[in-house]
Design a protein around this motif. Structure first.
Motif, PDB file in Angstrom:
ATOM      1  N   VAL A   1      10.412   3.969  -1.143  1.00  0.00           N
ATOM      2  CA  VAL A   1       9.832   3.813   0.193  1.00  0.00           C
ATOM      3  C   VAL A   1      10.889   3.151   1.063  1.00  0.00           C
ATOM      4  CG1 VAL A   1       8.082   2.627   1.557  1.00  0.00           C
ATOM      5  CG2 VAL A   1       7.456   3.671  -0.630  1.00  0.00           C
ATOM      6  N   LYS A   2      11.262   3.802   2.165  1.00  0.00           N
ATOM      7  CA  LYS A   2      12.347   3.306   3.003  1.00  0.00           C
ATOM      8  C   LYS A   2      11.833   2.861   4.368  1.00  0.00           C
ATOM      9  CE  LYS A   2      15.656   6.435   0.790  1.00  0.00           C
ATOM     10  NZ  LYS A   2      16.642   7.521   0.999  1.00  0.00           N
ATOM     11  N   SER A   3      12.545   1.904   4.965  1.00  0.00           N
ATOM     12  CA  SER A   3      12.238   1.471   6.319  1.00  0.00           C
ATOM     13  C   SER A   3      12.761   2.503   7.307  1.00  0.00           C
ATOM     14  CB  SER A   3      12.900   0.111   6.596  1.00  0.00           C
ATOM     15  OG  SER A   3      14.308   0.270   6.715  1.00  0.00           O
ATOM     16  N   ASP A   4      12.544   2.243   8.591  1.00  0.00           N
ATOM     17  CA  ASP A   4      13.043   3.193   9.599  1.00  0.00           C
ATOM     18  C   ASP A   4      14.558   3.093   9.777  1.00  0.00           C
ATOM     19  OD1 ASP A   4      13.494   0.886  11.079  1.00  0.00           O
ATOM     20  OD2 ASP A   4      11.737   1.158  12.342  1.00  0.00           O
ATOM     21  N   GLN A   5      15.142   2.040   9.204  1.00  0.00           N
ATOM     22  CA  GLN A   5      16.596   1.867   9.204  1.00  0.00           C
ATOM     23  C   GLN A   5      17.206   1.865  10.609  1.00  0.00           C
ATOM     24  OE1 GLN A   5      18.828   3.612   5.846  1.00  0.00           O
ATOM     25  NE2 GLN A   5      16.972   4.769   5.412  1.00  0.00           N
ATOM     26  N   ARG A   6      16.543   1.214  11.548  1.00  0.00           N
ATOM     27  CA  ARG A   6      17.137   1.041  12.874  1.00  0.00           C
ATOM     28  C   ARG A   6      18.397   0.191  12.795  1.00  0.00           C
ATOM     29  NH1 ARG A   6      12.896  -1.507  16.722  1.00  0.00           N
ATOM     30  NH2 ARG A   6      12.243  -2.501  14.789  1.00  0.00           N
ATOM     31  N   LYS A   7      18.436  -0.662  11.760  1.00  0.00           N
ATOM     32  CA  LYS A   7      19.604  -1.513  11.550  1.00  0.00           C
ATOM     33  C   LYS A   7      19.672  -1.875  10.075  1.00  0.00           C
ATOM     34  CE  LYS A   7      18.120  -4.788  14.333  1.00  0.00           C
ATOM     35  NZ  LYS A   7      18.107  -6.099  15.028  1.00  0.00           N
ATOM     36  N   ASN A   8      20.689  -2.619   9.693  1.00  0.00           N
ATOM     37  CA  ASN A   8      20.834  -3.030   8.298  1.00  0.00           C
ATOM     38  C   ASN A   8      19.946  -4.248   8.041  1.00  0.00           C
ATOM     39  OD1 ASN A   8      21.608  -3.767   5.744  1.00  0.00           O
ATOM     40  ND2 ASN A   8      23.796  -3.790   6.157  1.00  0.00           N
TER      41      ASN A   8
ATOM     42  N   ASP B   1       9.749  -7.631  -1.376  1.00  0.00           N
ATOM     43  CA  ASP B   1       9.985  -6.783  -2.545  1.00  0.00           C
ATOM     44  C   ASP B   1       8.694  -6.315  -3.210  1.00  0.00           C
ATOM     45  OD1 ASP B   1      12.270  -8.090  -1.799  1.00  0.00           O
ATOM     46  OD2 ASP B   1      12.780  -8.839  -3.786  1.00  0.00           O
ATOM     47  N   VAL B   2       8.602  -5.007  -3.424  1.00  0.00           N
ATOM     48  CA  VAL B   2       7.447  -4.417  -4.106  1.00  0.00           C
ATOM     49  C   VAL B   2       7.948  -3.337  -5.064  1.00  0.00           C
ATOM     50  CG1 VAL B   2       5.259  -3.196  -3.855  1.00  0.00           C
ATOM     51  CG2 VAL B   2       5.974  -4.832  -2.096  1.00  0.00           C
ATOM     52  N   GLU B   3       7.528  -3.405  -6.329  1.00  0.00           N
ATOM     53  CA  GLU B   3       7.898  -2.409  -7.331  1.00  0.00           C
ATOM     54  C   GLU B   3       6.641  -2.001  -8.103  1.00  0.00           C
ATOM     55  OE1 GLU B   3      11.922  -3.473  -9.346  1.00  0.00           O
ATOM     56  OE2 GLU B   3      10.932  -5.387  -8.903  1.00  0.00           O
ATOM     57  N   THR B   4       6.399  -0.707  -8.182  1.00  0.00           N
ATOM     58  CA  THR B   4       5.237  -0.187  -8.901  1.00  0.00           C
ATOM     59  C   THR B   4       5.701   0.787  -9.981  1.00  0.00           C
ATOM     60  OG1 THR B   4       3.766  -0.448  -7.001  1.00  0.00           O
ATOM     61  CG2 THR B   4       3.079   1.101  -8.695  1.00  0.00           C
ATOM     62  N   PHE B   5       5.097   0.693 -11.167  1.00  0.00           N
ATOM     63  CA  PHE B   5       5.506   1.545 -12.280  1.00  0.00           C
ATOM     64  C   PHE B   5       4.331   1.784 -13.214  1.00  0.00           C
ATOM     65  CE2 PHE B   5       7.021  -2.829 -12.453  1.00  0.00           C
ATOM     66  CZ  PHE B   5       6.375  -3.356 -13.546  1.00  0.00           C
TER      67      PHE B   5
ATOM     68  N   SER C   1       9.688   1.869  -5.590  1.00  0.00           N
ATOM     69  CA  SER C   1       9.921   0.564  -4.973  1.00  0.00           C
ATOM     70  C   SER C   1      10.403   0.737  -3.542  1.00  0.00           C
ATOM     71  CB  SER C   1      10.979  -0.226  -5.762  1.00  0.00           C
ATOM     72  OG  SER C   1      12.283   0.228  -5.447  1.00  0.00           O
ATOM     73  N   ASN C   2      10.524  -0.378  -2.834  1.00  0.00           N
ATOM     74  CA  ASN C   2      11.183  -0.390  -1.532  1.00  0.00           C
ATOM     75  C   ASN C   2      12.537  -1.086  -1.644  1.00  0.00           C
ATOM     76  OD1 ASN C   2      10.186  -3.034  -1.890  1.00  0.00           O
ATOM     77  ND2 ASN C   2       9.984  -3.357   0.318  1.00  0.00           N
ATOM     78  N   LEU C   3      13.102  -1.093  -2.878  1.00  0.00           N
ATOM     79  CA  LEU C   3      14.334  -1.830  -3.160  1.00  0.00           C
ATOM     80  C   LEU C   3      15.527  -0.947  -3.500  1.00  0.00           C
ATOM     81  CD1 LEU C   3      12.882  -4.566  -5.540  1.00  0.00           C
ATOM     82  CD2 LEU C   3      13.330  -4.773  -3.102  1.00  0.00           C
ATOM     83  N   HIS C   4      15.281   0.267  -3.902  1.00  0.00           N
ATOM     84  CA  HIS C   4      16.372   1.123  -4.394  1.00  0.00           C
ATOM     85  C   HIS C   4      16.305   2.494  -3.727  1.00  0.00           C
ATOM     86  CE1 HIS C   4      17.079  -1.990  -7.319  1.00  0.00           C
ATOM     87  NE2 HIS C   4      15.805  -1.938  -7.653  1.00  0.00           N
TER      88      HIS C   4
ATOM     89  N   ASP D   1       0.819  -1.209   0.000  1.00  0.00           N
ATOM     90  CA  ASP D   1       0.000   0.000   0.000  1.00  0.00           C
ATOM     91  C   ASP D   1       0.857   1.266   0.000  1.00  0.00           C
ATOM     92  OD1 ASP D   1      -2.535  -1.169  -0.086  1.00  0.00           O
ATOM     93  OD2 ASP D   1      -2.590  -1.476   2.079  1.00  0.00           O
ATOM     94  N   LYS D   2       1.952   1.251   0.742  1.00  0.00           N
ATOM     95  CA  LYS D   2       2.833   2.427   0.781  1.00  0.00           C
ATOM     96  C   LYS D   2       3.448   2.710  -0.583  1.00  0.00           C
ATOM     97  CE  LYS D   2       4.297   2.410   5.643  1.00  0.00           C
ATOM     98  NZ  LYS D   2       5.451   2.258   6.560  1.00  0.00           N
ATOM     99  N   VAL D   3       3.918   1.658  -1.245  1.00  0.00           N
ATOM    100  CA  VAL D   3       4.552   1.837  -2.544  1.00  0.00           C
ATOM    101  C   VAL D   3       3.545   2.334  -3.574  1.00  0.00           C
ATOM    102  CG1 VAL D   3       5.702   0.636  -4.452  1.00  0.00           C
ATOM    103  CG2 VAL D   3       6.390   0.160  -2.094  1.00  0.00           C
ATOM    104  N   ILE D   4       2.375   1.700  -3.629  1.00  0.00           N
ATOM    105  CA  ILE D   4       1.356   2.110  -4.588  1.00  0.00           C
ATOM    106  C   ILE D   4       0.851   3.516  -4.275  1.00  0.00           C
ATOM    107  CG2 ILE D   4      -0.955   1.617  -5.493  1.00  0.00           C
ATOM    108  CD1 ILE D   4      -0.383  -1.340  -5.137  1.00  0.00           C
ATOM    109  N   SER D   5       0.695   3.820  -2.992  1.00  0.00           N
ATOM    110  CA  SER D   5       0.211   5.151  -2.596  1.00  0.00           C
ATOM    111  C   SER D   5       1.190   6.244  -3.008  1.00  0.00           C
ATOM    112  CB  SER D   5      -0.005   5.193  -1.079  1.00  0.00           C
ATOM    113  OG  SER D   5      -0.445   6.466  -0.668  1.00  0.00           O
ATOM    114  N   LEU D   6       2.488   6.011  -2.804  1.00  0.00           N
ATOM    115  CA  LEU D   6       3.473   7.005  -3.217  1.00  0.00           C
ATOM    116  C   LEU D   6       3.443   7.191  -4.730  1.00  0.00           C
ATOM    117  CD1 LEU D   6       5.783   8.945  -2.594  1.00  0.00           C
ATOM    118  CD2 LEU D   6       7.368   7.004  -2.699  1.00  0.00           C
TER     119      LEU D   6
END
Length: 264
Positions: free
Chosen positions: A178-185, A137-141, A125-128, A110-115
């Protein structure tokens, strides 16, 4: 229409038939994945895009049995498979989700499609860059970005992996992330995808010990569960940082190569 295309085949060189492996008595990996996708709010239609190879007939039969819509296309040119599938519809967006990520998170979908829907992006995407665990993995185009890629992409890995021509050419396409909170790798520490038998053993164990009784889990729930049960991460630890594009790091332009723990 927000169209979801699940890329699936049985001819995996590493783990043949994996998409029809069973997590439970009556639930294949593909079934569980589709159920997860159906839980997303921004999904209108789901198509399983498989191949013309005779080996994929059991997969087609499974789709018929489960009433999944499916498309039959090129085996090796996945870019063509996605283009030919998508052009049958008039999608507002196309979301590519591989069949080997059964723990994909509906909230990420939902986050990827919404953006993508609320901003003027060609590809989101949430990959790059990769900030989530490997395997959500989610990619929308847009269809126009898919068509441009289909007509222009010539390198083998561009055709085989569908979207690299988009995200590797920010001069041609407007790219969102779309990025995570990146608390860690998360990306190099957690592996939820399935390419090897150890991955299946890992997913099955996590399913039995946690997922089965927590059907509305999120990706961070799995991370927290694994942090409380670190021995489970040892099951497929040897395959961390095993990414397809590690074979093409010298050809890819738009990639932070430092994210790769090891280059092959």
């Amino acid at each position: 229409m927000n169209l979801i295309i699940v890329q699936a085949r049985l001819g995996s060189s590493r783990l043949p038939g994996k998409v029809l492996f069973k997590l439970d008595k009556d639930i294949t990996l593909l079934d569980f994945l589709i159920k997860r996708i159906q839980s997303a709010k921004n999904v209108d239609k789901i198509i399983v895009a498989t191949t013309k190879n005779q080996n994929d007939i059991p997969l087609i039969n499974h789709c018929k049995k489960m009433n999944y819509e499916y498309f039959i296309g090129s085996e090796d040119d996945c870019l063509e498979r996605h283009f030919q599938c998508a052009k049958k519809y008039s999608p507002k967006s196309i979301t590519k989700i591989p069949s080997d990520v059964p723990f994909v998170d509906p909230k990420i979908i939902d986050k990827v499609i919404s953006l993508f829907s609320t901003a003027n992006f060609d590809y989101v995407s949430n990959l790059h860059p990769p900030t989530y665990p490997d395997g959500v993995d989610v990619e929308t185009f847009s269809f126009s970005a898919l068509k441009k890629s289909y007509l222009e992409a010539s390198m083998k890995f561009h055709r085989e992996h569908t979207t690299p021509y988009m995200w590797d050419n920010p001069n041609l396409f407007k790219i969102g992330s779309v990025k995570s909170d990146q608390r860690k790798n998360y990306f190099n520490e957690y592996r939820f995808t399935i390419d090897y038998i150890e991955d299946f053993k890992f997913l099955s164990k996590v399913y039995d010990d946690y997922v089965k009784n927590n059907p509305d889990f999120t990706w961070i729930d799995i991370v927290d569960f694994l942090d409380d049960n670190p021995i489970l991460k040892e099951i497929n630890k040897m395959h961390l940082s095993d990414y397809w594009y590690s074979k093409h790091v010298n050809q890819i332009k738009n990639l932070d190569k430092q994210i790769l723990r090891k280059e092959k």
